[in-house]
Enzyme design. Structure first.
Site, PDB file in Angstrom:
ATOM      1  N   ASP A  13      69.009  26.756  30.638  1.00 51.82           N
ATOM      2  CA  ASP A  13      67.664  27.314  30.683  1.00 51.82           C
ATOM      3  C   ASP A  13      66.883  26.647  31.799  1.00 51.82           C
ATOM      4  OD1 ASP A  13      68.058  28.959  28.418  1.00 51.82           O
ATOM      5  OD2 ASP A  13      67.645  27.269  27.084  1.00 51.82           O
ATOM      6  N   GLY A  14      65.926  27.356  32.360  1.00 50.94           N
ATOM      7  CA  GLY A  14      65.083  26.780  33.398  1.00 50.94           C
ATOM      8  C   GLY A  14      65.534  27.105  34.802  1.00 50.94           C
ATOM      9  N   CYS A  15      66.561  27.922  34.923  1.00 47.56           N
ATOM     10  CA  CYS A  15      67.053  28.319  36.244  1.00 47.56           C
ATOM     11  C   CYS A  15      66.678  29.781  36.489  1.00 47.56           C
ATOM     12  CB  CYS A  15      68.570  28.171  36.331  1.00 47.56           C
ATOM     13  SG  CYS A  15      69.144  26.477  36.157  1.00 47.56           S
ATOM     14  N   ALA A  16      66.288  30.088  37.713  1.00 50.04           N
ATOM     15  CA  ALA A  16      65.959  31.473  38.049  1.00 50.04           C
ATOM     16  C   ALA A  16      67.217  32.335  38.027  1.00 50.04           C
ATOM     17  CB  ALA A  16      65.301  31.545  39.420  1.00 50.04           C
ATOM     18  N   SER A  17      68.349  31.747  38.379  1.00 50.49           N
ATOM     19  CA  SER A  17      69.635  32.437  38.364  1.00 50.49           C
ATOM     20  C   SER A  17      70.324  32.182  37.028  1.00 50.49           C
ATOM     21  CB  SER A  17      70.536  31.895  39.482  1.00 50.49           C
ATOM     22  OG  SER A  17      69.894  31.976  40.713  1.00 50.49           O
TER      23      SER A  17
END
Length: 136
Positions: free
Chosen positions: A48-52
């Site tokens: 979690d916390g990644c744009a990808s």
């Protein structure tokens, strides 16, 4: 405290004159990394916390932390490849001792990644540290 594989990347980066060449090298490292089996791309391995989309799958062997990872974005795959060189094969307590921010700063990443990519990189590092702590 970086592993030799990471030190080799630092050394290679010193020979590259501009960030575009370094960026291409990171992408190439991601392309060379084996893909993560689709069966391992599940909510439990998603970061979690990644744009990808990013998945990290840990494995502990003989007290050493190993992981594999994958992403749907080429630059992020390259960042995972960098993290593999930094963390993979370390003894579990050593994973928590790595100052990833300081090590990665040697590559000039922070000033050359978008804020979204930087946030995603931090999320991956936090996840690696948490996975190592969970299995210690």
């Amino acid at each position: 405290m970086a592993q030799q594989a990471f030190e080799d990347v630092v050394e290679d980066f010193e020979f590259l004159e501009d960030w575009e060449d370094r960026y291409r090298m990171v992408i190439e490292m991601g392309k060379e990394m084996p893909a993560l089996d689709d069966a391992l791309k599940v909510p439990a391995t998603k970061v979690d916390g990644c744009a990808s989309q990013v998945w990290l799958h840990p494995r502990i062997e003989d007290g050493r932390f190993h992981f594999r990872g994958d992403s749907d974005a080429m630059i992020v795959r390259g960042l995972i490849a960098l993290l593999l060189r930094l963390y993979d094969g370390l003894e579990l307590p050593a994973v928590r001792e790595v100052d990833a921010k300081a090590e990665l700063s040697r590559l000039g990443l922070e000033e050359n990644l978008s804020s979204q990519r930087s946030n995603g990189l931090r999320a991956m590092i936090e996840r690696i540290r948490a996975l190592a702590a969970e299995t210690a």
